[in-house]
Design an enzyme around this catalytic site. Structure first.
Site, short mmCIF file in Angstrom:
data_model
loop_
_atom_site.label_atom_id
_atom_site.label_comp_id
_atom_site.label_asym_id
_atom_site.label_seq_id
_atom_site.Cartn_x
_atom_site.Cartn_y
_atom_site.Cartn_z
N MET A 152 -2.98 -1.80 -8.15
CA MET A 152 -3.63 -0.77 -7.54
C MET A 152 -3.94 -1.08 -6.17
SD MET A 152 -6.72 1.78 -8.29
CE MET A 152 -8.02 0.59 -8.14
N ASN A 153 -3.55 -0.56 -5.07
CA ASN A 153 -4.48 -0.63 -3.80
C ASN A 153 -5.03 0.55 -3.29
OD1 ASN A 153 -1.46 -0.82 -3.01
ND2 ASN A 153 -2.41 -0.32 -1.11
N ASP A 154 -5.16 1.05 -1.99
CA ASP A 154 -5.79 2.04 -1.53
C ASP A 154 -6.19 3.24 -2.38
OD1 ASP A 154 -4.48 0.63 0.53
OD2 ASP A 154 -3.92 2.29 1.66
N TRP A 178 1.94 -5.88 -5.61
CA TRP A 178 2.28 -4.87 -4.84
C TRP A 178 3.86 -4.12 -4.86
CZ3 TRP A 178 5.44 -3.26 -0.75
CH2 TRP A 178 4.98 -2.01 -0.14
N GLU A 324 -4.94 0.81 10.05
CA GLU A 324 -4.24 1.64 8.92
C GLU A 324 -5.50 2.64 8.39
OE1 GLU A 324 -1.56 -1.49 6.62
OE2 GLU A 324 -3.62 -1.76 5.92
C1 FRU Z 1 -3.34 -0.36 3.37
C2 FRU Z 1 -1.68 0.14 3.33
C3 FRU Z 1 -1.49 1.32 3.97
C4 FRU Z 1 -0.30 1.82 3.25
C5 FRU Z 1 -0.44 1.37 2.02
C6 FRU Z 1 0.78 0.89 1.17
O1 FRU Z 1 -3.64 -1.15 2.57
O2 FRU Z 1 -0.96 -0.84 3.84
O3 FRU Z 1 -1.34 1.44 5.47
O4 FRU Z 1 -0.11 3.03 3.24
O5 FRU Z 1 -1.37 0.03 1.95
O6 FRU Z 1 0.64 0.61 -0.20
#
Ligand code: FRU
Length: 613
Positions: A152-154, A178, A324
Site C-alpha cells: 500500500m502507498n498513498d 509497488w 505530488e
Molecule cells: C505518491 C505517488 C503519487 C502517485 C502514486 C502512485 O506517493 O507517487 O504521485 O499517484 O504515488 O502509486
C-alpha cells in the site's frame, strides 16, 4: 485421465522439450511453455482463486489476463523462480463461465527451456477456494489502518458520508512491493476499526490507477445521479492522464466514465484533488505538475470539462524531487474569525530528513489563484506538516462538516518503504489527524495536526499516573504496558526552563531504544531512532529527526502513540508532530526521564494500554 496419458506418452516419446501440456493439468491448471520466457497458463478448474507464488527479489513477469481470448488486464508480478515467499490470489469469482488464460512473459535470463520449466511458480501455482489472510506479521500495527495483504502507498479518494469514513488507497493486490496500482478500499464508522471492502477501481486499458480524490455530487452536476460519488484519478501508462469514475452505490463499486481521459497535458501531471467552491459555485481542482514543482488549478461546472486557471509553486518552498498529492482547503485561525487557505504539498525526495515529506503553504485563494503569505522578510517560508521521516501523501477527507478537516498520511518513506521488514503486507497509514491553524510567536500562521478526537476511545487501562515529579541527573523510570505487545498511549507535560535538556528514553530488554531529547535553548525536540531495533534493511533508515516546538519557552505537552512498528509524537495538541517507524525486536517496556544541566519537571504523566482493534 486422457490428458495424463497424453503427458506420459509425450514424455516417453519426445522428452520434456516436446510436452504439449504441463504435468500440472490435474490441478485444474494447464501450463504450456512456448519457449524460454513465454508461457500460457489456462485455468480449467472451478475454484475461487488462482494462487500465484511470489518471490520478492525475482524480476517482474508480465502477466496478461485473458478472458475468452480478449485481454482483460495487464499485470506485473514477481513470480517465484527458486523460492516462494508468499502467495497472492487472482480472484476468479467474476470470471465465472469464461475461458481464463494467462499469458506470462518472464524475464529473458533463463538459459534453457528446462531451467525455465523448473521455476517454482509453475510447480507451486494452485487453485483454491480460500486465501488465508490471517495476520502473520509481528510488525503489523494493531490500531493503524493496513491493507489485508500486499503493498500500500498513498491514502487517496477519501470521503465521509452518512457516518462512514471511506478510505481508498494505492494498492498492489499482487505483491508487497509497488506495482499494479488499484484503489483498495476500507471503511470505518469510528476512524479506529477499519473494514476491508472489495477493490474499488482496477487497472484498465488506460493504465494503472494512481492517486486522486472523490466527492459526493449532491447537486448532480455531473449527471451521474444525485449523490453519486465521483472519483478523479490519474491513469498511468506511458504517460499520465486524468480520468473519472463514479459510484451509485455509495463508493463500493465504480463505473468508468466512457469519455476518459478528461484532462491531458503535454508533461507529467497527477493526483487530481477537487472540492466544491461554494462562493464561486464551481468545482476547483488542484493537479500536481510533478516535475515542474508546481500545482495547477482548474475549475469546472460539471466535473468533466475543466479550464486551467493558474499555477502556483515554481521556485517556492522545498523544490527538490517531484511535487505530488496536493490538497487545498480553508480553515479558521485558532482563537480568531480569520480564515486562511492551506495548500498541502507532498514532495519526494527533498524532505527535511531525506526522502518523502509533506510541506504546506498558507495563503489566500480567490477561486482561481492561490497566493501564499510571506514572512517579515517578504519570503514565502517553507513549512513542514510533520517532522518525522514517515509521513507522506497526506490528504484530507471530503464531505466532513466545514469546520472539520481530517487527514491521514502514508506512514512510510519512498527511500525504504519496499525494504521494511514485513512481507505479507507493506505499509500502514498514520493515525487520522484533525487540522487547525494557529499563529505562532513568530507571527506566522502554521498548521497543527492533532490526533482525531475519536482516538481517545482506544484507551484501555491506565497503567501509570504521576501528577508531578522533579527529574534531575538521576534517571526516573516507569514501566510501559505489556498487554497486546506493548501498544500504548503516553501523555505528559514538561517544564525544562531550569535545565539545558531533557532526555526521554523508550527502551526494551534488548537494549534498543528511541531517545527523545528536548533542548531548552532551541525549543526543539529530537527523535533518535538510530538504535531503535532492526535498521540495517536500508542505510536511509537510521536517523535523528528534529521538530521546532513553536512554544515560547514555557511548558511542552507530549502525547505519544506506540503501535508495534511506529511511534507518533504529538506536541502541544499537534502544533508539532513527528511520525517515525521503528522495528524493536521486542516491545519497548520502559520510559525514563533524565534532566541535564539542571532539573526539569514532568507532570500529568499518564500511560494507557490500548485495546486491539
Ligand atoms: C505518491 C505517488 C503519487 C502517485 C502514486 C502512485 O506517493 O507517487 O504521485 O499517484 O504515488 O502509486
Amino acid at each position: 485421465m486422457k490428458q495424463i496419458k497424453q503427458i506420459v506418452a509425450s514424455l516417453l516419446f519426445f522428452g520434456a522439450m516436446a510436452s504439449p501440456l504441463s504435468v500440472y493439468a490435474e490441478k485444474g491448471i494447464e501450463i504450456n511453455h512456448l519457449g524460454i520466457n513465454n508461457t500460457l497458463v489456462r485455468v480449467t478448474g472451478p475454484s475461487r482463486y488462482l494462487l500465484l507464488p511470489i518471490q520478492e527479489d525475482a524480476e517482474e513477469a508480465r502477466v496478461r489476463v485473458m478472458l475468452d481470448g480478449e485481454v482483460h488486464q495487464n499485470l506485473n508480478i514477481r513470480l517465484a523462480r527458486n523460492r516462494v515467499d508468499y502467495f497472492v490470489p487472482l480472484d476468479l469469482a467474476s470470471f465465472k463461465g469464461r475461458h481464463v488464460m494467462l499469458n506470462i512473459v518472464t524475464s529473458q535470463n533463463r538459459a534453457t527451456l528446462r531451467e525455465a520449466k523448473e521455476n517454482a511458480c509453475w510447480k507451486d501455482m494452485k487453485l483454491s477456494d480460500t486465501f488465508d489472510t490471517t495476520n502473520r506479521e509481528k510488525y503489523r500495527p494493531a490500531f493503524h489502518h493496513t491493507p489485508l495483504y500486499g503493498w500500500m502507498n498513498d491514502p487517496n479518494g477519501m470521503f465521509y458520508k452518512d457516518g462512514v469514513w471511506h478510505l481508498y488507497y494505492q494498492w498492489n493486490p499482487y505483491g508487497s512491493k509497488w506495482q499494479n496500482m488499484t484503489w483498495g478500499h476500507s471503511t470505518s464508522k469510528d476512524l479506529l476499526k477499519w473494514e476491508h471492502q472489495p477493490t474499488a477501481i482496477e487497472v484498465d486499458g488506460l493504465g494503472s490507477i494512481f492517486s486522486g480524490s472523490s466527492v459526493v455530487d449532491t447537486a448532480n452536476t455531473a449527471g451521474f445521479g444525485k449523490d453519486a460519488v465521483v472519483a478523479l484519478y490519474t491513469s498511468c501508462d506511458v504517460s499520465q492522464v486524468q480520468s473519472m469514475a463514479y459510484s451509485n452505490d455509495g463508493g463500493t463499486t465504480f463505473q468508468r466514465y466512457p469519455g476518459n481521459p478528461i484532462i491531458t497535458l503535454e508533461s507529467e501531471a497527477r493526483d487530481p484533488n477537487m472540492f466544491w467552491d461554494n462562493e464561486a459555485k464551481q468545482w476547483v481542482l488542484t493537479l500536481a505538475h510533478a516535475l515542474e514543482h508546481e500545482y495547477l488549478f482548474f475549475t469546472s461546472p460539471d466535473l468533466k470539462e475543466w479550464t486551467l486557471q493558474s499555477a502556483f509553486g515554481k521556485g517556492e518552498g522545498a523544490q527538490d524531487g517531484v511535487w505530488e498529492c496536493p490538497d487545498l482547503f480553508k480553515l479558521k485561525v485558532d482563537g480568531t474569525g480569520e480564515e486562511k487557505w492551506a495548500l498541502i504539498c507532498n514532495l519526494n525526495p527533498g524532505g527535511p530528513f531525506g526522502g518523502s515529506a509533506t510541506q504546506y503553504f498558507i495563503g489566500d485563494f480567490d477561486g482561481k489563484t492561490f497566493k501564499a503569505d510571506t514572512d517579515a522578510s517578504g519570503r514565502i517560508a517553507t513549512k513542514w506538516m510533520d517532522f518525522g521521516k514517515d509521513h507522506y501523501a497526506t490528504v484530507s477527507w471530503s464531505g466532513t462538516s466545514p469546520d472539520r478537516r481530517t487527514v491521514i498520511g502514508w506512514m512510510s518513506n519512498w527511500q525504504y518503504a519496499a525494504e521494511v521488514p514485513t512481507k505479507q503486507f507493506r505499509s500502514a497509514n498514520t493515525l487520522p489527524r484533525d487540522l487547525r491553524l494557529f499563529r505562532a510567536p513568530d507571527g506566522q500562521v502554521y498548521l497543527a495536526s492533532a490526533p482525531s478526537p475519536e482516538l481517545t476511545a482506544l484507551r484501555g487501562n491506565m497503567t501509570t499516573t504521576v501528577r508531578k515529579t522533579s527529574v534531575g541527573k538521576q534517571t526516573r523510570t516507569y514501566s510501559l504496558p505489556t498487554a497486546n505487545d506493548g501498544i500504548c498511549e503516553i501523555l505528559f507535560d514538561l517544564d525544562c526552563r531550569k535545565a539545558d535538556s531533557l532526555t526521554i528514553n523508550l527502551g526494551n530488554k534488548a537494549g534498543e531504544q528511541v531517545v527523545l531529547t528536548y533542548y531548552t535553548q532551541s525549543h526543539t525536540l529530537a527523535f533518535d531512532r538510530r538504535n531503535s531495533g532492526l535498521k540495517d534493511f536500508s542505510q536511509d533508515f537510521p536517523a535523528v529527526t528534529v521538530a521546532p516546538t513553536f512554544e515560547d519557552g514555557k511548558k511542552v505537552s507530549l502525547r505519544i502513540f506506540i503501535d508495534k512498528s511506529s511511534m507518533e509524537v504529538f506536541g502541544d495538541n499537534g502544533r508539532f508532530v513527528m511520525t517515525n517507524l521503528v522495528f524493536p525486536t521486542t516491545p519497548y517496556s520502559s520510559l525514563s526521564f533524565t534532566s541535564h544541566g539542571g532539573s526539569s519537571k514532568v507532570s500529568n504523566l499518564k500511560i494507557y494500554s490500548i485495546k486491539e482493534q
